[in-house]
Design an enzyme around this catalytic site. Structure first.
Site, PDB file in Angstrom:
ATOM      1  N   GLU A  23      -2.553 -16.713  -0.844  1.00  0.00           N
ATOM      2  CA  GLU A  23      -1.422 -15.911  -1.315  1.00  0.00           C
ATOM      3  C   GLU A  23      -1.796 -14.474  -1.016  1.00  0.00           C
ATOM      4  O   GLU A  23      -2.681 -13.911  -1.644  1.00  0.00           O
ATOM      5  CB  GLU A  23      -1.199 -16.160  -2.811  1.00  0.00           C
ATOM      6  CG  GLU A  23       0.198 -15.788  -3.276  1.00  0.00           C
ATOM      7  CD  GLU A  23       0.266 -14.374  -3.771  1.00  0.00           C
ATOM      8  OE1 GLU A  23       0.501 -13.480  -2.915  1.00  0.00           O
ATOM      9  OE2 GLU A  23       0.071 -14.140  -4.962  1.00  0.00           O
ATOM     10  N   LYS A  28     -14.154 -16.658  -8.778  1.00  0.00           N
ATOM     11  CA  LYS A  28     -14.720 -15.312  -8.648  1.00  0.00           C
ATOM     12  C   LYS A  28     -13.658 -14.253  -8.902  1.00  0.00           C
ATOM     13  O   LYS A  28     -12.705 -14.119  -8.139  1.00  0.00           O
ATOM     14  CB  LYS A  28     -15.313 -15.073  -7.258  1.00  0.00           C
ATOM     15  CG  LYS A  28     -16.098 -13.746  -7.228  1.00  0.00           C
ATOM     16  CD  LYS A  28     -16.385 -13.230  -5.856  1.00  0.00           C
ATOM     17  CE  LYS A  28     -15.447 -12.149  -5.375  1.00  0.00           C
ATOM     18  NZ  LYS A  28     -15.464 -10.887  -6.124  1.00  0.00           N
ATOM     19  N   CYS A  62       1.784  -7.914  -5.141  1.00  0.00           N
ATOM     20  CA  CYS A  62       1.936  -8.361  -3.757  1.00  0.00           C
ATOM     21  C   CYS A  62       3.405  -8.611  -3.417  1.00  0.00           C
ATOM     22  O   CYS A  62       3.816  -8.487  -2.280  1.00  0.00           O
ATOM     23  CB  CYS A  62       1.106  -9.603  -3.501  1.00  0.00           C
ATOM     24  SG  CYS A  62       1.235 -10.795  -4.815  1.00  0.00           S
ATOM     25  N   GLU A 117       1.620  -2.594   3.824  1.00  0.00           N
ATOM     26  CA  GLU A 117       1.598  -2.695   2.371  1.00  0.00           C
ATOM     27  C   GLU A 117       0.841  -1.503   1.786  1.00  0.00           C
ATOM     28  O   GLU A 117      -0.274  -1.215   2.203  1.00  0.00           O
ATOM     29  CB  GLU A 117       0.900  -4.002   1.973  1.00  0.00           C
ATOM     30  CG  GLU A 117       1.001  -4.299   0.508  1.00  0.00           C
ATOM     31  CD  GLU A 117       0.418  -5.660   0.155  1.00  0.00           C
ATOM     32  OE1 GLU A 117      -0.582  -6.066   0.781  1.00  0.00           O
ATOM     33  OE2 GLU A 117       0.958  -6.315  -0.754  1.00  0.00           O
TER      34      GLU A 117
END
Lengths: 298, 513
Positions: free
Chosen positions: B292, B218, B326, B423
């Site tokens: 991850e 997806k 990331c 983040e």
């Protein structure tokens, strides 16, 4: 006195080469290409440094320097012609009344393998003949042995002799082996009073490369912030195509910026480059490429 | 020895103007100026030959099929805010069809196929990807906002490289784990993020397929277009039907994959928040899981580093892909003694970054992926200002349309600022200082995340000392954001678990008998 070159700051080989390569990826098109090429042309030091050079050859070069192409191409004269000391009088005579400067190589060019006395005498000859700029070579043998003070003092002595005459210090980066050395030699040359730092004599391969020039531009920036003095930069040798010239222009544009994008602060030492730039400018103006036969040899 | 030579004894710290020099610029005027004398004309990548289709269906059982809901949602170009395609909204029923197709393919063809045959398919896919690289790069930039410079030079070459690399493993798995009998897991459900749409698809699909699994993938809802073009390539490569199924949609479509009982393995790349939800849903089931997730990486610049190159590493670390990375080096730790030159150089360097049209070959920073993400970045930057940090942004004109954010950095940041802890996933850097490497280490590790880190020093011994003690899955020394299919990638702590790439990455898709 000997010291480690690393105390002048360090350079990482992989990253500096990677960064230098990014300047070749810029896409310079349309108006910006023409502007960039015209600017590059105005920064040329048209050079002839051969044992067989005669006043006749220098006259050809000087005429090309002043009148490079038909007026409709909008190309002004180059910044300077660069010759051996004994051809300075001829060059000065031919260029009288023009904006083109005469640069003379000196200090036992290209090797620098002689006494300081001889080097100074060589410089004196060029100055006496009316050279506007002196392109000296550093003592690479001393540098590589770590005798930095000797290198420094020789440059300082030549600068003292030059007075207001612009001094370009040739590091001959092809013989310095490492980027750390190039950075150290740049710092020494600027500290000793050089007005310009220059990559190469053109007699040693490799001559100017993008990463070496980048290391020198970085050193110039650091020197500027430390001292307030703007030192000029001249990559020389191995720059043969308009495309390469634009790579250098992009690099200056994105590292030192506007104040260095002038013939006072940036020069390109070359001989065959001029006609390739003219070819590209003519293509921009006329819309088609011409044969090399339409451009006079320098 | 002359007087002059004495000036040399302390190196750059002692740079002083030679007495002879006339034109000395006073300290307050020592600035570099950019972009006034010579600017670059627009250099857009011409893409009139590349067509984004008005509508994309699902790819199930080797065929493009309409979603059972009959619904489609718009996909927009974040640089223009204009809709350029409609994407099928997959439902739980579609996911079920896809899982069934994958199961059938696993049992009938792919799971039984010898590795050397699987490898041939992967090589073929890799070559087709190479052939269509330019088109895919352009579509990736149109759909996701990333610069053509990066999609062409980084994303697409890596996509092909991942397939080539794993094609090579397909018939060598027995040798990768001597004495063991590696077996595929079955059907893998894979959910990928929007920051590297095709590359993440490659990271997921290539190892899964090489190991003999079949997949239900997806893509993220804002970046589904290139995944569907990848589906066309898979079909063109004659990949047996059902081996890869692609179901587009929103979070509920992803949840349907996570919760489907016939999935053997789940792989997710995305936010830590969603990763935690997935981990909870999978708990107590037989499903194998790799995650991850987010990161807040420390990039540590020691005083003995090659500073000019470290600056490039900082730029690559945080402004690469608009900071939508990331493993971005979002916390910069600079040793006290070099703070001033580092900040000065960063300012100058930011002034030369070109922000704007992602399709312009000279653009360094493209569009933020979505309005939602732009809002998040703005909110975080506001919090930084509110908490007293000082913001620097270069003067750059942002396009009037589209989602853009100027590259930024904060100084005066402490470890307890939100911008130093959370983040941001945008082109925003937090600069902090440290005195000793030990202190840098302690503070670098003081985060719930542990995906990546960077170390800059000229001393090899210091690199190893810091790298062995940094708790992060990937550590770069004297470089940043370098990727290679042979190098395993993954995190510690809340950055997830499992590795992608390299021999270690194969383990995520195998059981060792």
């Amino acid at each position: 006195m000997t010291r480690q070159s690393s105390s002048f700051g360090r350079v990482d080989q992989i990253m500096v080469e990677e960064r230098a390569a990014t300047f070749t990826k810029r896409s310079i098109k349309a108006e910006s290409k023409m502007e960039g090429l015209r600017l590059a042309f105005s920064m040329l030091d048209l050079t002839t440094l051969e044992g067989r050079d005669t006043p006749g050859k220098v006259m050809t070069l000087c005429h090309k320097a002043m009148h490079p192409a038909p007026e409709r191409y909008g190309v002004g004269p180059v910044a300077a012609v660069c010759v051996y000391p004994n051809l300075v009088p001829a060059a000065k005579a031919f260029l009288r009344g023009s904006s083109v400067k005469v640069a003379a190589v000196a200090t036992y060019f290209p090797s620098g393998q002689s006494s300081l006395k001889t080097k100074l005498e060589d410089t004196r000859v060029a100055l006496k003949a009316g050279a506007d700029e002196i392109d000296m070579v550093i003592d690479r043998a001393a540098f590589l042995r770590g005798e930095y003070a000797k290198v420094h003092d020789e440059i300082a002595a030549v600068k003292q002799l030059c007075g207001d005459v612009h001094l370009k210090v040739i590091l001959e980066t092809g013989e310095l082996v490492t980027y750390d050395n190039v950075r150290a030699a740049s710092m020494i040359a600027m500290q000793a009073g050089g007005d310009f730092i220059k990559t190469s004599t053109g007699k040693v391969s490799p001559a100017a490369t993008l990463p070496v020039t980048l290391v020198m531009l970085d050193a110039i920036r650091e020197f500027f912030f430390a001292t307030g003095i703007r030192i000029g930069m001249k990559p020389a040798g191995g720059i043969r195509t308009a495309k390469q010239a634009l790579h250098y222009m992009v690099m200056v544009n994105e590292t030192l910026g506007d104040d260095w994008l002038t013939p006072d602060m940036f020069r390109l030492g070359a001989s065959t480059l001029a006609n390739d730039i003219l070819l590209q400018i003519a293509k921009g103006v006329d819309g088609r490429y011409q044969s090399g036969d339409y451009f006079s040899l320098p | 020895m002359s007087k002059k030579s004495k000036k040399l004894t302390t190196g750059v710290a002692a740079l002083v103007a030679p007495a002879s020099h006339a034109a000395i610029v006073p300290v307050r005027d020592r600035h570099l100026r950019f972009n006034e004398r010579w600017n670059y004309s627009p250099a857009p990548e011409v893409h009139t030959d590349i067509k984004i289709r008005p509508r994309y269906d699902l790819f199930i059982g080797g065929k493009f099929v309409k979603p059972s809901s009959g619904k489609y949602f718009p996909s927009i170009n974040p640089a223009t805010e204009k809709q350029h395609a409609e994407i099928a909204q997959g439902t739980a029923a579609d996911v079920d069809k896809a899982v069934k197709a994958a199961r059938r393919a696993y049992e009938k063809t792919w799971g039984k196929m010898p590795g050397r045959e699987r490898g041939k398919y992967l090589f073929r896919i890799a070559r087709l990807l190479q052939e269509k690289m330019r088109d895919l790069a352009v579509i990736e930039s149109l759909d996701g906002g990333k610069t053509i410079r990066e999609s062409r030079n980084i994303d697409l070459p890596l996509v092909a490289a991942h397939f080539f690399y794993h094609a090579g493993w397909a018939d060598k798995l027995d040798y990768a784990f001597p004495g063991r009998k590696p077996q595929p897991l079955g059907v893998a459900g894979q959910i990928i993020p929007w920051n590297f749409p095709l590359l993440m698809a490659a990271w997921k699909l290539a190892p899964a397929l090489a190991c003999g699994n079949t997949c239900v993938l997806k893509p993220a809802e804002t970046t589904s277009v290139t995944a569907m073009h990848l589906a066309e390539i898979l079909a063109e490569a004659d990949l047996p039907e059902g081996v890869v199924n692609i179901v587009t949609g929103f979070g509920d479509t992803g949840a349907a994959i996570v919760n489907h009982p016939d999935i053997d393995k789940l792989a997710f790349t995305g936010s830590t928040e969603v990763g935690k939800i997935i981990a909870k849903s999978v708990a107590g089931t037989r499903k194998k899981l790799t995650l991850e997730l987010g990161g807040k990486a420390a990039n540590i610049i020691c005083e003995d580093a090659p500073i000019d190159q470290a600056i490039e590493g900082i730029i690559q670390g945080i402004y690469f892909n608009q900071g939508h990375v990331c493993c971005a080096g979002s916390r910069l730790f600079v040793q006290e003694s070099i703070v001033e030159p580092v900040i000065r150089r960063l300012r100058n360097r930011l002034s030369t970054l070109r922000v704007g049209d992602p399709l312009d070959k000279n653009t360094d920073i493209g569009a933020i992926n979505s309005r939602e993400q732009l809002g998040k970045i703005r909110e975080m930057v506001e919090s930084g200002k509110k908490e007293g940090a000082e913001l620097f942004q270069p003067q750059c004109k942002l396009p009037s349309k589209g989602f853009f954010f100027a590259p930024s950095f904060f100084t005066g940041v402490t470890d307890s600022h939100r911008i130093a802890q959370e983040e941001i996933f945008g082109p925003v850097l937090s600069v902090m200082t440290f005195r000793t490497p030990e202190e840098a280490l302690e503070r670098a590790n003081n985060t719930p995340y542990g995906l990546s880190a960077g170390v800059w020093t000229d001393k090899g011994s210091k690199v190893f000392k810091l790298a062995t003690k940094l708790r992060a899955g990937v550590i770069w020394a004297e470089t940043y954001n370098k990727f290679d299919p042979a190098s395993p990638f993954g995190g510690y702590k809340e950055s997830g678990f499992g590795r992608e790439g390299g021999k270690q990455g194969l383990l995520s898709y195998l059981k060792l008998g």
